[in-house]
Design a protein around this motif. Structure first.
Motif, PDB file in Angstrom:
ATOM      1  N   TRP A  14      32.795  45.532  38.744  1.00 42.37           N
ATOM      2  CA  TRP A  14      33.568  44.500  38.046  1.00 42.37           C
ATOM      3  C   TRP A  14      33.878  45.008  36.637  1.00 42.37           C
ATOM      4  N   PRO A  15      35.138  44.961  36.203  1.00 42.94           N
ATOM      5  CA  PRO A  15      35.491  45.465  34.863  1.00 42.94           C
ATOM      6  C   PRO A  15      34.807  44.674  33.749  1.00 42.94           C
ATOM      7  N   VAL A  16      34.276  45.390  32.809  1.00 40.37           N
ATOM      8  CA  VAL A  16      33.716  44.779  31.608  1.00 40.37           C
ATOM      9  C   VAL A  16      34.365  45.456  30.397  1.00 40.37           C
ATOM     10  N   PRO A  17      34.478  44.761  29.280  1.00 42.57           N
ATOM     11  CA  PRO A  17      35.082  45.368  28.093  1.00 42.57           C
ATOM     12  C   PRO A  17      34.305  46.605  27.638  1.00 42.57           C
ATOM     13  N   TRP A  18      35.038  47.576  27.111  1.00 43.64           N
ATOM     14  CA  TRP A  18      34.399  48.783  26.588  1.00 43.64           C
ATOM     15  C   TRP A  18      33.526  48.426  25.383  1.00 43.64           C
ATOM     16  N   ASP A  19      32.518  49.252  25.142  1.00 45.99           N
ATOM     17  CA  ASP A  19      31.658  48.982  23.990  1.00 45.99           C
ATOM     18  C   ASP A  19      32.387  49.364  22.698  1.00 45.99           C
ATOM     19  N   ALA A  20      31.814  48.945  21.597  1.00 47.43           N
ATOM     20  CA  ALA A  20      32.471  49.107  20.289  1.00 47.43           C
ATOM     21  C   ALA A  20      32.759  50.562  19.970  1.00 47.43           C
ATOM     22  N   GLY A  21      31.865  51.471  20.409  1.00 46.65           N
ATOM     23  CA  GLY A  21      32.074  52.891  20.119  1.00 46.65           C
ATOM     24  C   GLY A  21      33.302  53.436  20.802  1.00 46.65           C
ATOM     25  N   VAL A  22      33.503  53.089  22.060  1.00 45.28           N
ATOM     26  CA  VAL A  22      34.680  53.565  22.809  1.00 45.28           C
ATOM     27  C   VAL A  22      35.949  52.959  22.219  1.00 45.28           C
ATOM     28  N   LEU A  60      43.818  45.007  27.982  1.00 41.67           N
ATOM     29  CA  LEU A  60      42.946  45.051  29.153  1.00 41.67           C
ATOM     30  C   LEU A  60      41.533  44.592  28.792  1.00 41.67           C
ATOM     31  N   GLN A  61      41.032  45.027  27.636  1.00 40.79           N
ATOM     32  CA  GLN A  61      39.690  44.612  27.218  1.00 40.79           C
ATOM     33  C   GLN A  61      39.642  43.095  27.029  1.00 40.79           C
ATOM     34  N   ASP A  62      40.696  42.556  26.419  1.00 41.72           N
ATOM     35  CA  ASP A  62      40.759  41.101  26.215  1.00 41.72           C
ATOM     36  C   ASP A  62      40.783  40.367  27.554  1.00 41.72           C
ATOM     37  N   ALA A  63      41.582  40.876  28.492  1.00 42.85           N
ATOM     38  CA  ALA A  63      41.697  40.223  29.797  1.00 42.85           C
ATOM     39  C   ALA A  63      40.359  40.239  30.531  1.00 42.85           C
ATOM     40  N   ALA A  64      39.657  41.378  30.490  1.00 51.48           N
ATOM     41  CA  ALA A  64      38.360  41.484  31.165  1.00 51.48           C
ATOM     42  C   ALA A  64      37.350  40.514  30.547  1.00 51.48           C
ATOM     43  N   VAL A  75      45.257  34.055  32.489  1.00 45.87           N
ATOM     44  CA  VAL A  75      44.997  35.277  31.721  1.00 45.87           C
ATOM     45  C   VAL A  75      45.472  36.496  32.503  1.00 45.87           C
ATOM     46  N   LEU A  76      45.115  36.562  33.774  1.00 44.68           N
ATOM     47  CA  LEU A  76      45.485  37.721  34.586  1.00 44.68           C
ATOM     48  C   LEU A  76      46.984  37.754  34.858  1.00 44.68           C
ATOM     49  N   TYR A  77      47.567  36.590  35.087  1.00 42.43           N
ATOM     50  CA  TYR A  77      49.014  36.516  35.312  1.00 42.43           C
ATOM     51  C   TYR A  77      49.781  37.017  34.083  1.00 42.43           C
ATOM     52  N   GLU A  78      49.383  36.508  32.923  1.00 39.49           N
ATOM     53  CA  GLU A  78      50.040  36.914  31.674  1.00 39.49           C
ATOM     54  C   GLU A  78      49.858  38.404  31.416  1.00 39.49           C
ATOM     55  N   PHE A  79      48.634  38.882  31.634  1.00 35.71           N
ATOM     56  CA  PHE A  79      48.368  40.290  31.360  1.00 35.71           C
ATOM     57  C   PHE A  79      49.147  41.195  32.299  1.00 35.71           C
ATOM     58  N   VAL A  80      49.085  40.950  33.590  1.00 42.82           N
ATOM     59  CA  VAL A  80      49.714  41.846  34.562  1.00 42.82           C
ATOM     60  C   VAL A  80      51.228  41.721  34.532  1.00 42.82           C
ATOM     61  N   TRP A  81      51.725  40.509  34.595  1.00 40.65           N
ATOM     62  CA  TRP A  81      53.177  40.325  34.704  1.00 40.65           C
ATOM     63  C   TRP A  81      53.878  40.679  33.391  1.00 40.65           C
ATOM     64  N   HIS A  82      53.410  40.089  32.309  1.00 39.53           N
ATOM     65  CA  HIS A  82      54.146  40.239  31.051  1.00 39.53           C
ATOM     66  C   HIS A  82      53.704  41.455  30.241  1.00 39.53           C
ATOM     67  N   SER A 116      41.858  48.549  36.986  1.00 37.86           N
ATOM     68  CA  SER A 116      41.037  47.454  36.470  1.00 37.86           C
ATOM     69  C   SER A 116      41.673  46.102  36.770  1.00 37.86           C
ATOM     70  N   ALA A 117      42.997  46.033  36.659  1.00 37.00           N
ATOM     71  CA  ALA A 117      43.693  44.774  36.936  1.00 37.00           C
ATOM     72  C   ALA A 117      43.493  44.349  38.392  1.00 37.00           C
ATOM     73  N   LEU A 118      43.575  45.297  39.311  1.00 37.20           N
ATOM     74  CA  LEU A 118      43.349  44.970  40.725  1.00 37.20           C
ATOM     75  C   LEU A 118      41.932  44.455  40.941  1.00 37.20           C
ATOM     76  N   ARG A 119      40.963  45.086  40.282  1.00 40.30           N
ATOM     77  CA  ARG A 119      39.582  44.631  40.449  1.00 40.30           C
ATOM     78  C   ARG A 119      39.384  43.230  39.858  1.00 40.30           C
ATOM     79  N   LEU A 120      40.000  42.962  38.713  1.00 33.67           N
ATOM     80  CA  LEU A 120      39.910  41.622  38.124  1.00 33.67           C
ATOM     81  C   LEU A 120      40.572  40.573  39.018  1.00 33.67           C
ATOM     82  N   LEU A 121      41.625  40.968  39.704  1.00 35.23           N
ATOM     83  CA  LEU A 121      42.352  40.030  40.561  1.00 35.23           C
ATOM     84  C   LEU A 121      41.727  39.861  41.936  1.00 35.23           C
ATOM     85  N   HIS A 122      40.871  40.814  42.332  1.00 32.96           N
ATOM     86  CA  HIS A 122      40.385  40.820  43.711  1.00 32.96           C
ATOM     87  C   HIS A 122      39.748  39.501  44.152  1.00 32.96           C
TER      88      HIS A 122
END
Length: 893
Positions: free
Chosen positions: A716-724, A618-622, A640-647, A682-688
């Motif tokens: 809008w989804p953004v990747p988590w920071d390094a600490g998370v 998910l972080q990579d996709a965002a 990217v979104l197709y591959e992430f969500v479908w596969h 998050s996927a729905l928001r990325l696809l919206h």
């Protein structure tokens, strides 16, 4: 909200668009403050209906504005329509023709009233269709290029340029459309290849010359009736005797001057050219240099005028035919050659354009072009793809003055007035009562209207109320992204940049994205004449707006042409169905529990390797989606979104989760549901931005927002920071293990397929892990491995020893074996495999024979030959695989 079993896009799309409009969610306001983001719609013609080029262009714009809106920007997508002077007048004149009337029968004022009524009744079609597409334009701001505010701004611009000396009237050769009865700019005259004729005509020579005639070559014999000279190159010694001779025009017997000019190409035709100053731009230039008379021989409708003698009243092409026949009878046609050349056609009605001397209004463009050239050179304005930068600069650096007058009635009338008493001419705002010089009330306004583009080149600032200074203009100008097609770079893009600097002192936008042309699957540009157009509304009716939008993005590489066929839209429809089914699966497994999602709902200690892997994906996709949108790489974002969500999510994670949802304890169920919902939200928001309707429906159905909220206002989804990421253990080691496990499962499934074992049958596997730690990890995943491999039992051991031959797949995590006892009838399977091998071998022989045939490789299209080469490689691999299976089965007989 319980979901229906089947997705009904028509009902859902109508419901949500109505709700978005009622909530005013598309409207941007200065009072909201924040970081502005403004996009100007290329205003479609008021006569227009949505075609696939519009669908592509506006989908891209909607993706950008929805994405920026979710990022928290203060967004305005400025909508509106263009009055389309020539096109709209043609539509209304066709209506009048059915009634047996002409515009002259009505008179100017009544005709313009008729056009306004037509616009009120029919002019909103394309706007309604854009709403069907899901466009989130700020409809509260909708403008029309003939509305009161924009008309006042056009008048203001004209007066300023006139008073500055940048607008002038002069007689020049212009492009004239005999069908539309108006001048066209150079850009509106579209050159098309034509298989024409080059006519070699003898002109009689009299006087001190041994020549009885000279021969001139022309592609337009009818214009010879307007000849006032013949010309040769100054250094062409072949025609020195003509200095003291008289050349006469055939038929009309007019004496012609002989001039010498370097514009003549001695290599073209015979080296002698006819000079028709009123009907050819090059001849006009020569006429100006040599003081020739400019004789117009054609009426505005393309018929020959009274200067043409017996040919008066004939259509220009009828005249050509008759004139050539008459010249032939007189022995004055030397020969006629085939001649392929480019001929201008009207961009509105496709009539062949006639170069014609005419008094017209022009804008001096070079002074306006200078800052617009520098803006692109300096990078203040950038083009994507970058290749359009040179295209723009080449045109701008060689720019010609813009013919802005049109001889029609529908449009902005030129605000130039002439005093009938003292003949003073001036430009004015509004309608003056008296002449400012002599005070006479006898004033006449110029009858022409302005080129339609004269209003749309002001679009980025007049739509915000210019010339009035207001907060909207200060806040939203300059705008940001401009999305358009290459064919209007000169019509619109370049002129907007010039107008921005001249009237606002700044660029109108900072980035220009030029998308490709929509073509059919054979590579032909879609057009009504070819009958290959695809109606976007019929696609929406059949597949859904989301399907249309997502499919377009999947196949639209940056700046490249788009090749479409009806079946391409199944991509988006199937993807929307996949989303729907995934949501239903989650909802059914939630057991009515309240939805919990988000990083705060996840317990690092309770996460499995697969949980961590899907969160990492998910972080990579965002990250990738955001990066691709910034670069206008919409197809890469869609992939990217197709591959992430479908596969990654549906095919792997949801399948993995089934065992835990069915057999896990309550704590594990809750944790896996939290992971699923966190990812899906998050996927729905990325696809919206690409699929606004289905994502809004599912976001509400899943309980991710309350009734008053919209996904388009969600973060809008953004990747988590390094600490998370570190806290949740989303590291490379986990990724490598889960990817390796997926490879192992695929290998195990492939072994089943190779031996024809039906997917539902439970069999045994043996796994020899690469090391003890890998064996432990696989053992911990035994439940899901058995489920995903449909295994009755799996033995996992890093020190496993296999004593008899059996099918094996080698993967990064080790080796996966499939025992055949009690599973396969070795003799029957061997016979079947040998039969398949013979069939494959025979096909390979046929392909090899075809490729060995020199006639085939030399004459067949390269793509056909390449497909045969690819098929040969596939068959070789297939034979090798079958041979291994046969060897295995022979060892077990």
């Amino acid at each position: 909200l319980d979901m229906e079993k089947n997705y009904d896009p028509a009902a859902i799309e109508a419901k949500w668009y109505k709700w978005w409009m009622e909530q005013g969610l598309f409207h941007g306001d200065v009072e909201q403050g924040g970081d502005p983001y403004c996009v100007m719609i290329p205003p479609p013609n008021v006569t227009g209906i949505l075609h696939m080029g519009h669908a592509l262009n506006n989908t891209i714009q909607d993706i950008l504005v929805r994405w920026r809106r979710m990022q928290g920007r203060n967004v305005v997508w400025m909508p509106g329509t263009d009055h389309a002077g020539i096109a709209t007048q043609n539509v209304v004149e066709r209506q009048l023709k059915k009634e047996g009337k002409t515009r002259e029968d009505l008179g100017r004022d009544a005709f313009i009233d008729r056009v306004w009524h037509w616009r009120e009744d029919y002019g909103g079609t394309i706007i309604r269709q854009l709403k069907r597409l899901g466009c989130s334009c700020d409809w509260q701001r909708e403008r029309f290029t003939m509305d009161e505010g924009l008309s006042r701004a056009v008048e203001e611009v004209f007066v300023r340029l006139y008073d500055k000396g940048l607008i002038y009237r002069a007689s020049y050769i212009i492009n004239w459309c005999p069908r539309c009865h108006t001048a066209l700019s150079d850009e509106e005259s579209e050159h098309q290849p034509v298989d024409g004729r080059l006519y070699y005509i003898r002109y009689p020579v009299e006087g001190n010359s041994s020549l009885e005639h000279i021969t001139v070559a022309t592609t337009r014999p009818e214009t010879m009736l307007g000849d006032t000279a013949v010309a040769i190159h100054p250094e062409d010694g072949r025609y020195a005797e003509l200095d003291t001779a008289v050349v006469r025009l055939p038929i009309l017997e007019r004496p012609l001057r002989v001039i010498k000019d370097t514009l003549v190409d001695p290599e073209f035709g015979t080296g002698v050219v006819k000079v028709t100053p009123a009907h050819d731009p090059n001849d006009f230039e020569m006429g100006q240099r040599h003081g020739l008379e400019s004789l117009n021989v054609m009426n505005s409708d393309g018929t020959m005028n009274d200067a043409c003698g017996a040919y008066s009243g004939m259509d220009r092409f009828e005249c050509r035919k008759q004139l050539v026949a008459d010249l032939d009878k007189m022995g004055l046609i030397e020969r006629i050659d085939k001649h392929a050349h480019a001929v201008g056609h009207c961009y509105r009605c496709d009539t062949k354009v006639e170069p014609r001397l005419s008094p017209q209004w022009f804008v001096k463009m070079k002074p306006l072009a200078e800052p617009a050239i520098e803006a692109v050179r300096s990078g203040k304005i950038s083009f994507t793809p970058e290749r359009w930068t040179k295209f723009y600069l080449d045109w701008m650096e060689n720019i010609r003055d813009w013919c802005i007058s049109r001889q029609i009635w529908w449009g902005h009338r030129i605000p130039v007035f002439t005093c009938d008493a003292c003949h003073h001419e001036w430009a004015a705002r509004g309608i003056p009562d008296i002449c400012p010089v002599c005070g006479s009330r006898n004033i006449t306004q110029d009858p022409d209207v302005l080129d339609t583009w004269f209003s749309s080149w002001l679009w980025p600032f007049t739509t915000f109320g210019w010339p009035e200074d207001n907060r909207d203009l200060k806040f939203y100008y300059p705008t940001h992204d401009l999305v358009t097609a290459s064919e209007i770079i000169f019509f619109w893009v370049a002129r907007m940049i010039m107008a921005g600097y001249e009237f606002m002192g700044d660029i109108p936008f900072s980035r220009v994205y030029i998308h490709g042309t929509v073509r059919d699957d054979r590579g032909r540009k879609m057009s009504k004449s070819l009958g290959n157009s695809i109606d976007p509304i019929s696609v929406i009716d059949k597949f859904s707006a989301d399907a249309l939008r997502f499919s377009l993005m999947m196949i639209t590489a940056t700046g490249q042409d788009v090749f479409l066929s009806d079946d391409k839209f199944e991509i988006g429809r199937n993807f929307a169905t996949k989303l729907w089914n995934a949501a239903r699966f989650m909802q059914m497994n939630a057991g009515g529990e309240a939805v919990k999602c988000g990083v705060e709902q996840l317990d690092p200690a309770a996460l499995s390797a697969d949980d961590r892997q899907i969160l990492r994906k998910l972080q990579d996709a965002a990250h990738d989606c955001n990066d691709y949108l910034e670069k206008y790489r919409f197809n890469d974002a869609a992939h990217v979104l197709y591959e992430f969500v479908w596969h990654q999510y549906c095919d792997w994670y949801l399948e993995y989760a089934k065992a835990d949802l069915r057999d896990g304890d309550d704590a594990r169920r809750r944790q896996i549901l939290a992971v699923m919902n966190t990812v899906f939200d998050s996927a729905l928001r990325l696809l919206h931005p690409m699929m606004p309707f289905v994502t809004e429906e599912l976001w509400h159905a899943m309980g991710y927002g309350n009734d008053s909220e919209s996904i388009m206002a969600a973060d809008w989804p953004v990747p988590w920071d390094a600490g998370v990421i570190k806290r949740f253990g989303l590291n490379e080691a986990i990724a490598a293990y889960v990817d390796g496990k997926h490879e192992l499962i695929r290998s195990g499934r492939m072994l089943r397929a190779d031996y024809g074992i039906e997917p539902a049958r439970e069999i045994n596997y043996l796994i020899k892990a690469t090391d003890e730690s890998t064996a432990v990890m696989l053992q911990n995943d035994l439940v899901s491995l058995k489920a995903l491999l449909r295994a009755a039992d799996i033995t996992i051991d890093h020190s496993l020893t296999v004593k008899q031959a059996m099918p094996v797949g080698l993967v990064k995590l080790g080796a996966v074996y499939m025992p055949l006892e009690g599973v396969v009838d070795a003799a029957a399977e061997l016979a079947k495999m040998q039969k398949q091998q013979d069939k494959t071998s025979a096909e390979l022989q046929r392909v090899n024979a075809k490729l060995a045939n020199e006639k085939f490789t030399a004459k067949a299209p390269e793509d056909v030959v390449e497909r045969q080469r690819e098929r040969r490689e596939e068959l070789i691999v297939e034979l090798e695989k079958k041979q291994k299976i046969i060897d295995m089965l022979k060892g077990r007989k």
